[in-house]
Every structure is written in structure tokens, then in C-alpha cells.
Motif scaffolding. Structure first.
Motif, PDB file in Angstrom:
ATOM      1  N   UNK A 191      35.464   8.362 -24.009  1.00 31.12           N
ATOM      2  CA  UNK A 191      34.805   7.167 -23.482  1.00 31.12           C
ATOM      3  C   UNK A 191      34.057   6.435 -24.580  1.00 31.12           C
ATOM      4  N   UNK A 192      33.802   5.145 -24.326  1.00 29.63           N
ATOM      5  CA  UNK A 192      32.895   4.392 -25.165  1.00 29.63           C
ATOM      6  C   UNK A 192      31.458   4.789 -24.873  1.00 29.63           C
ATOM      7  N   UNK A 193      30.565   4.427 -25.786  1.00 34.74           N
ATOM      8  CA  UNK A 193      29.143   4.765 -25.629  1.00 34.74           C
ATOM      9  C   UNK A 193      28.477   3.703 -24.759  1.00 34.74           C
ATOM     10  N   UNK A 194      27.644   4.159 -23.808  1.00 32.93           N
ATOM     11  CA  UNK A 194      26.854   3.193 -23.032  1.00 32.93           C
ATOM     12  C   UNK A 194      25.360   3.315 -23.303  1.00 32.93           C
ATOM     13  N   UNK A 195      24.911   4.475 -23.795  1.00 30.95           N
ATOM     14  CA  UNK A 195      23.494   4.600 -24.121  1.00 30.95           C
ATOM     15  C   UNK A 195      23.248   5.744 -25.094  1.00 30.95           C
ATOM     16  N   UNK A 196      22.093   5.668 -25.762  1.00 29.99           N
ATOM     17  CA  UNK A 196      21.654   6.726 -26.667  1.00 29.99           C
ATOM     18  C   UNK A 196      20.336   7.299 -26.151  1.00 29.99           C
ATOM     19  N   UNK A 197      20.097   8.545 -26.447  1.00 27.80           N
ATOM     20  CA  UNK A 197      18.765   9.136 -26.271  1.00 27.80           C
ATOM     21  C   UNK A 197      18.356   9.772 -27.596  1.00 27.80           C
TER      22      UNK A 197
END
Ligand SMILES: [Ca+2]
Length: 237
Positions: free
Chosen positions: A188-194
Motif C-alpha cells: 500500500x501507499x503511505x497515508x500517515x506517519x507516527x
């Protein structure tokens, strides 16, 4: 015609570099921008104790935390999911934390909404892994927590980098050295970072700086599309 050919090749390479799109770049020099605090008793702060940005001053300090979980981290939602052939690169300074890392996430509804489709983490962990090396996690369709081949060296900056290609091949680099190669079937593509584990960390802070999310160009496709044009024009001329 020779001059035109050279110009075409130059444009080809310039365009190829532009295609290596940077989606997000965070150096913490202008505040915490669009990052959202999990809140709680312990919160990450901008700190001038460490920095890797040339000419800059600040990094993000994830505090030493022995109090509890579900705090002490920042989230950043991307405007849209990236392409699947992404990379994430950042600077990481670890003072001996038991478990701290950056988390690369993909949610079905974008940002941090919907089902968690993928979670990839990279840093240091403390359960079921080798505590002398850096560790990585591929949560969905992958190996779970595992080890890299690269020994932990605390109290200095390291450049961490994770790359994914369209076939789900994942590469984890530390300071330019490949420390782990693995695969996932959840591509998948990235939607968020933590940033931060949001877990207790043995009371040892870590610092993050110069976080970059980008897209790795597909060399073969670009070469055909962009570099082939001047040759075709030359042949038809
Ligand atoms: Ca900085």
C-alpha cells in the motif's frame, strides 16, 4: 541535431529527478506544522539539544517515558496516499531507549482513518528480538518484528531509510548500509506517519530530524518514456 539530442538527454535527467517526488519533508525548524500530538502526560517537544538540518537548530525529542503508553508520539496524516513505490528517510538519535521507532502507516480511508492496512516500523524494540541490533516490523503480510544485521550504536545520529517497490520488496538501510531485505503481500501507499512508539521506553529519550517521504522513480519506465523521446525524434527527422 546533435545539440538537440544532448538537450533532450539533459531534460530527460532533469525530469527524472523531478519525478523523484518528495511528498513530505519535516526538519522541525518551523514548529511542529501538521503533526498531531497523542496528548497525555508525556509529550514530544521541539529541542535544540540535537539537530541534523544544515543551518538548523531543532529536532523532535521523544521524551524518556516510564509512566505509561498511548502518549509521547506525534502523528502526521498525508493529504493523499502515496504511490506504493515509496521511501521514507529520517535521522534518528537514540540514547538507549528500550523501544522507539518511526511508524509508516497505511489506512483504508486515508490519513489515520479506517482499517489499518499496513504498519511498518524501524528503530529499536525490546520483545522477541536481538537487543544488540536495530529492529524492524512489517505488521501485515510480512515478518512481524525482526532483526537487521546492523548493531545499535546509541548517542550518535543515524540515517534510517525504508524503501518499498511495487512488488512489495522492502529494504531497510542504516547510514546507507542495507540491514534487512524482506517482503510483504500487503502493498500500500503511505497515508500517515507516527514518530515515536507511544510506549514506555525505559526513560531514554530519542530524537528525530529531517524526515522525508518520497516516491522512488521507476528507472525503466522513466528511461523509456523520457529518454526515448529525443531518439525517436532524431530517427524520424
Ligand atoms: Ca532540524
Amino acid at each position: 541535431m546533435g545539440r538537440l539530442l544532448i538537450a533532450g538527454i539533459v531534460i530527460c535527467f532533469l525530469t527524472a529527478n523531478v519525478q523523484a517526488t518528495v511528498v513530505l519533508w519535516e526538519d522541525w525548524e518551523s514548529g511542529t506544522d501538521g503533526w498531531v500530538d497523542l496528548s497525555g502526560t508525556v509529550v514530544p517537544t521541539l529541542s535544540n539539544e540535537q539537530n541534523t538540518t544544515p543551518g538548523g537548530t531543532y529536532s523532535l525529542k521523544v521524551q524518556g517515558n516510564t509512566i505509561g503508553n498511548s502518549m509521547n508520539a506525534l502523528d502526521r496524516n498525508l493529504d493523499a496516499a502515496t504511490a506504493v513505490n515509496w521511501y521514507v528517510e529520517w535521522s534518528f538519535f537514540d540514547t538507549g531507549a528500550t523501544r522507539e521507532y518511526l511508524q509508516i502507516r497505511s489506512y483504508s480511508e486515508g490519513g489515520s482513518s479506517g482499517a489499518l492496512q499496513q504498519l511498518i516500523s524501524f528503530g529499536v524494540y525490546n520483545a522477541g528480538v536481538d537487543l544488540t541490533v536495530y529492529n524492524a516490523r512489517v505488521t501485515n503480510g510480512g515478518v512481524g518484528w525482526t532483526n537487521t544485521t546492523i548493531r545499535r550504536v546509541p548517542n550518535v545520529w543515524h540515517t534510517m531509510r525504508v524503501e518499498q517497490d511495487e512488488a512489495g520488496n522492502l529494504k531497510f538501510f542504516i547510514d546507507g548500509q542495507l540491514g534487512l531485505e524482506t517482503t510483504t503481500t500487503s502493498i500500500y501507499g503511505i497515508t500517515s506517519l507516527r514518530v515515536g512508539s507511544a510506549l514506555t521506553n525505559g526513560g531514554a529519550a530519542v530524537y528525530f530530524d529531517d524526515i522525508k517521504v518520497g516516491i522512488v522513480p521507476e528507472p525503466a519506465t522513466l528511461a523509456l518514456l523520457l529518454c526515448g523521446l529525443p531518439f525517436l525524434r532524431r530517427r524520424s527527422a
